[in-house]
Enzyme design. Structure first.
Site, PDB file in Angstrom:
ATOM      1  N   ARG A  54       0.849  -1.187   0.000  1.00  0.00           N
ATOM      2  CA  ARG A  54       0.000   0.000   0.000  1.00  0.00           C
ATOM      3  C   ARG A  54       0.885   1.237   0.000  1.00  0.00           C
ATOM      4  O   ARG A  54       2.086   1.158   0.037  1.00  0.00           O
ATOM      5  CB  ARG A  54      -0.912  -0.011   1.228  1.00  0.00           C
ATOM      6  CG  ARG A  54      -0.166  -0.379   2.520  1.00  0.00           C
ATOM      7  CD  ARG A  54      -0.478   0.410   3.748  1.00  0.00           C
ATOM      8  NE  ARG A  54      -0.436   1.817   3.622  1.00  0.00           N
ATOM      9  CZ  ARG A  54       0.647   2.575   3.804  1.00  0.00           C
ATOM     10  NH1 ARG A  54       1.818   2.000   4.057  1.00  0.00           N
ATOM     11  NH2 ARG A  54       0.579   3.879   3.708  1.00  0.00           N
ATOM     12  N   GLY A  55       0.246   2.366  -0.146  1.00  0.00           N
ATOM     13  CA  GLY A  55       0.996   3.619  -0.275  1.00  0.00           C
ATOM     14  C   GLY A  55       0.968   4.048  -1.727  1.00  0.00           C
ATOM     15  O   GLY A  55       1.343   3.269  -2.612  1.00  0.00           O
ATOM     16  N   ALA A  56       0.507   5.284  -1.984  1.00  0.00           N
ATOM     17  CA  ALA A  56       0.269   5.694  -3.371  1.00  0.00           C
ATOM     18  C   ALA A  56       1.454   5.444  -4.302  1.00  0.00           C
ATOM     19  O   ALA A  56       1.318   4.728  -5.301  1.00  0.00           O
ATOM     20  CB  ALA A  56      -0.154   7.165  -3.385  1.00  0.00           C
ATOM     21  N   ARG A  91      -7.228  -0.210  -7.104  1.00  0.00           N
ATOM     22  CA  ARG A  91      -7.583   0.822  -6.118  1.00  0.00           C
ATOM     23  C   ARG A  91      -7.806   2.137  -6.873  1.00  0.00           C
ATOM     24  O   ARG A  91      -7.011   2.505  -7.732  1.00  0.00           O
ATOM     25  CB  ARG A  91      -6.490   0.988  -5.048  1.00  0.00           C
ATOM     26  CG  ARG A  91      -6.329  -0.257  -4.167  1.00  0.00           C
ATOM     27  CD  ARG A  91      -5.434  -0.001  -2.978  1.00  0.00           C
ATOM     28  NE  ARG A  91      -6.105   0.817  -1.956  1.00  0.00           N
ATOM     29  CZ  ARG A  91      -5.461   1.380  -0.946  1.00  0.00           C
ATOM     30  NH1 ARG A  91      -4.149   1.253  -0.841  1.00  0.00           N
ATOM     31  NH2 ARG A  91      -6.109   2.093  -0.042  1.00  0.00           N
ATOM     32  N   GLN A 204      -2.725   2.460   9.974  1.00  0.00           N
ATOM     33  CA  GLN A 204      -1.420   2.597   9.292  1.00  0.00           C
ATOM     34  C   GLN A 204      -0.440   3.412  10.148  1.00  0.00           C
ATOM     35  O   GLN A 204       0.759   3.201  10.120  1.00  0.00           O
ATOM     36  CB  GLN A 204      -1.565   3.286   7.928  1.00  0.00           C
ATOM     37  CG  GLN A 204      -2.207   2.430   6.846  1.00  0.00           C
ATOM     38  CD  GLN A 204      -3.675   2.672   6.682  1.00  0.00           C
ATOM     39  OE1 GLN A 204      -4.385   2.856   7.691  1.00  0.00           O
ATOM     40  NE2 GLN A 204      -4.185   2.649   5.458  1.00  0.00           N
ATOM     41  N   ASP A 245      -2.674  10.932  -1.841  1.00  0.00           N
ATOM     42  CA  ASP A 245      -2.915   9.935  -2.888  1.00  0.00           C
ATOM     43  C   ASP A 245      -3.241  10.573  -4.218  1.00  0.00           C
ATOM     44  O   ASP A 245      -3.156   9.911  -5.262  1.00  0.00           O
ATOM     45  CB  ASP A 245      -4.058   9.003  -2.454  1.00  0.00           C
ATOM     46  CG  ASP A 245      -3.673   8.218  -1.224  1.00  0.00           C
ATOM     47  OD1 ASP A 245      -3.744   8.766  -0.102  1.00  0.00           O
ATOM     48  OD2 ASP A 245      -3.241   7.057  -1.381  1.00  0.00           O
ATOM     49  N   ASN A 255      -6.366  12.328   0.660  1.00  0.00           N
ATOM     50  CA  ASN A 255      -5.494  11.556   1.535  1.00  0.00           C
ATOM     51  C   ASN A 255      -6.349  10.701   2.458  1.00  0.00           C
ATOM     52  O   ASN A 255      -7.580  10.754   2.432  1.00  0.00           O
ATOM     53  CB  ASN A 255      -4.570  12.486   2.342  1.00  0.00           C
ATOM     54  CG  ASN A 255      -3.390  11.731   2.938  1.00  0.00           C
ATOM     55  OD1 ASN A 255      -2.710  10.961   2.254  1.00  0.00           O
ATOM     56  ND2 ASN A 255      -3.160  11.927   4.225  1.00  0.00           N
ATOM     57  N   LYS A 256      -5.672   9.899   3.283  1.00  0.00           N
ATOM     58  CA  LYS A 256      -6.377   8.987   4.167  1.00  0.00           C
ATOM     59  C   LYS A 256      -7.479   9.687   4.965  1.00  0.00           C
ATOM     60  O   LYS A 256      -7.289  10.809   5.428  1.00  0.00           O
ATOM     61  CB  LYS A 256      -5.353   8.364   5.130  1.00  0.00           C
ATOM     62  CG  LYS A 256      -5.882   7.277   6.031  1.00  0.00           C
ATOM     63  CD  LYS A 256      -6.601   6.168   5.288  1.00  0.00           C
ATOM     64  CE  LYS A 256      -5.741   5.595   4.202  1.00  0.00           C
ATOM     65  NZ  LYS A 256      -6.483   4.795   3.206  1.00  0.00           N
TER      66      LYS A 256
HETATM   67  C1  LIG Z   1       3.177   8.157   0.386  1.00  0.00           C
HETATM   68  S1  LIG Z   1       1.741   7.198   0.706  1.00  0.00           S
HETATM   69  C2  LIG Z   1       0.497   8.308   0.372  1.00  0.00           C
HETATM   70  C3  LIG Z   1      -0.836   7.921   1.001  1.00  0.00           C
HETATM   71  O1  LIG Z   1      -1.249   6.561   0.703  1.00  0.00           O
HETATM   72  C4  LIG Z   1      -1.870   6.004   1.871  1.00  0.00           C
HETATM   73  O2  LIG Z   1      -3.089   5.330   1.589  1.00  0.00           O
HETATM   74  P1  LIG Z   1      -3.180   3.711   1.823  1.00  0.00           P
HETATM   75  O3  LIG Z   1      -2.552   3.399   3.139  1.00  0.00           O
HETATM   76  O4  LIG Z   1      -4.668   3.447   1.762  1.00  0.00           O
HETATM   77  O5  LIG Z   1      -2.438   3.108   0.641  1.00  0.00           O
HETATM   78  C5  LIG Z   1      -2.146   7.187   2.771  1.00  0.00           C
HETATM   79  O6  LIG Z   1      -3.305   7.895   2.349  1.00  0.00           O
HETATM   80  C6  LIG Z   1      -0.877   7.986   2.511  1.00  0.00           C
HETATM   81  O7  LIG Z   1      -0.909   9.286   2.997  1.00  0.00           O
END
Ligand SMILES: CSC[C@H]1O[C@H](OP(=O)(O)O)[C@H](O)[C@@H]1O
EC number: 5.3.1.23
Length: 367
Positions: A54-56, A91, A204, A245, A255-256
């Site tokens: 995960r992570g954009a 996603r 997270q 994201d 964002n989250k």
């Molecule tokens: C550098 S990660 C950016 C962003 O992605 C994460 O979402 P997820 O955990 O659902 O993949 C989170 O929103 C981070 O801030």
């Protein structure tokens, strides 16, 4: 990032066979650091939807390798387009995923099927190397911001930074985005402390950001998501830095879930609210984030259940709500540009505005 003195990236091709894709299973952290071997495209898709990865920026990079794995099975046009579309659909919110797949297809479509596998691995490797360089640059531009804030403080030298979710090295190929400036400030000797939002429902922050910062020796305190406003009211947060994201051409930030509420509290308490992102996270095709950015709806089970470690070390998932209760689980929200102090990119910092983004990325101005 180094773990116990050993340099790691969040994704790599197995050097033993130059084929398999190795990632960390982020659903196992912080209790164990386990490598996951991906040998086919479907495994990449599952790892992405299940958030093992995960992570954009990272899901874009891993999807690029997922297409390379798919081409090993069938590199003809029909299969390539089908597999690319399947990966892109895993996603919906992080634009990096769509960006990476589009970049791979632009590279691969003109090639003969025989030439596509090697080209795909090479392009995916370039995407990874660029992400590392971009995030390191974000770290430097964010460090400069932290240094300026440190100089302005008239109390103890400690700089308290609040962050939400995980935008660390494990969410990118390396360095991270929101955490990159924090790592650099810590390594430069600044007394940085991080308030880590647990970030319900998948935690997270509590599971990944806390693990990252602890592994690097950065002082941090895990807090419930709802504590941030209180800390800001009492002058206990000097700065908020989060990842994103998708940023729109006018600076709206997806964002989250919960980021928008943090931005509101920061604005109400005059706390600088900065967003760190590589330019692969900018979606130049949209302006109005609230109306145009698709928000991923995830399973309500992520809200009704929590996973943790028992006293004797077993990993268990338990329900925390009545069985008959419904649950809603939007995974992201959008912070309007007006609540964002500024953006930290690989080319420097700018206002969260069309003009600000154009000043750093003039080649995108005419889009
Ligand atoms: C550098 S990660 C950016 C962003 O992605 C994460 O979402 P997820 O955990 O659902 O993949 C989170 O929103 C981070 O801030």
């Amino acid at each position: 990032m180094k773990i116990n003195g050993v340099q790691h990236r969040s994704v790599q091709v197995d050097p033993e066979n130059n084929t398999d894709v190795l990632i960390f299973d982020q659903t196992k952290l912080p209790f164990s650091l386990e490598t996951l071997r991906l040998t086919e495209c479907a495994q990449v898709a599952h790892a992405t939807t299940s958030m093992q990865v995960r992570g954009a920026p990272l899901i874009g990079a891993v999807a690029a390798y997922g297409l390379a794995l798919a081409l090993r099975v069938d590199s003809e046009n029909t299969a390539m387009e089908r597999d690319a579309a399947m990966l892109a659909a895993t996603r919906p919110t992080a634009v990096n995923l769509r960006w990476a797949i589009d970049r791979m297809l632009a590279k691969l479509r003109p090639l003969t099927p025989e030439d596509r596998v090697a080209a795909a691995y090479a392009e995916a490797a370039r995407i990874c190397d660029e992400d590392v360089a971009q995030n390191e640059a974000i770290g430097r531009h964010g460090l400069d911001l932290i240094e300026k804030i440190e100089k302005k403080k008239n109390k103890s030298g400690r700089i308290n930074i609040l962050t939400h979710c995980n935008a660390g090295w494990i969410a990118t190929v390396d360095w991270g985005t929101a955490l990159a400036p924090i790592y650099m400030a810590h390594d430069a000797g600044y007394d940085v402390h991080v308030w880590v939002d647990e970030t319900r429902p998948r935690n997270q922050g509590a599971a990944l950001t806390a693990w990252e910062l602890g592994s690097h020796g950065v002082p941090h305190t895990v807090i419930v998501d709802n504590a941030g406003g209180h800390l800001m009211q009492h002058g206990m947060a000097d700065l908020v830095i989060v990842g994103t994201d998708r940023v729109t051409a006018r600076g709206d930030v997806a964002n989250k879930i919960g980021t928008y509420l943090k931005a509101l509290a920061a604005r109400d308490n005059d706390v600088p609210f900065w967003v760190a992102l590589p330019s692969t996270t900018i979606d130049w095709s949209v302006n109005d984030g609230v109306r145009e950015i698709p928000i991923e709806e995830r399973s309500g089970l992520e809200v009704t259940n929590v996973t943790g470690q028992t006293a004797d070390g077993r990993i268990e998932t338990v329900r925390i709500t009545p069985r008959e209760s419904a649950a809603a689980n939007p995974a992201f929200d959008v912070t309007p540009a007006r609540l964002v102090t500024g953006l930290i990119t690989e080319r420097g910092r700018c206002a969260a505005s069309a003009a600000g983004l154009r000043s750093l990325f003039p080649e995108k101005a005419g889009r």
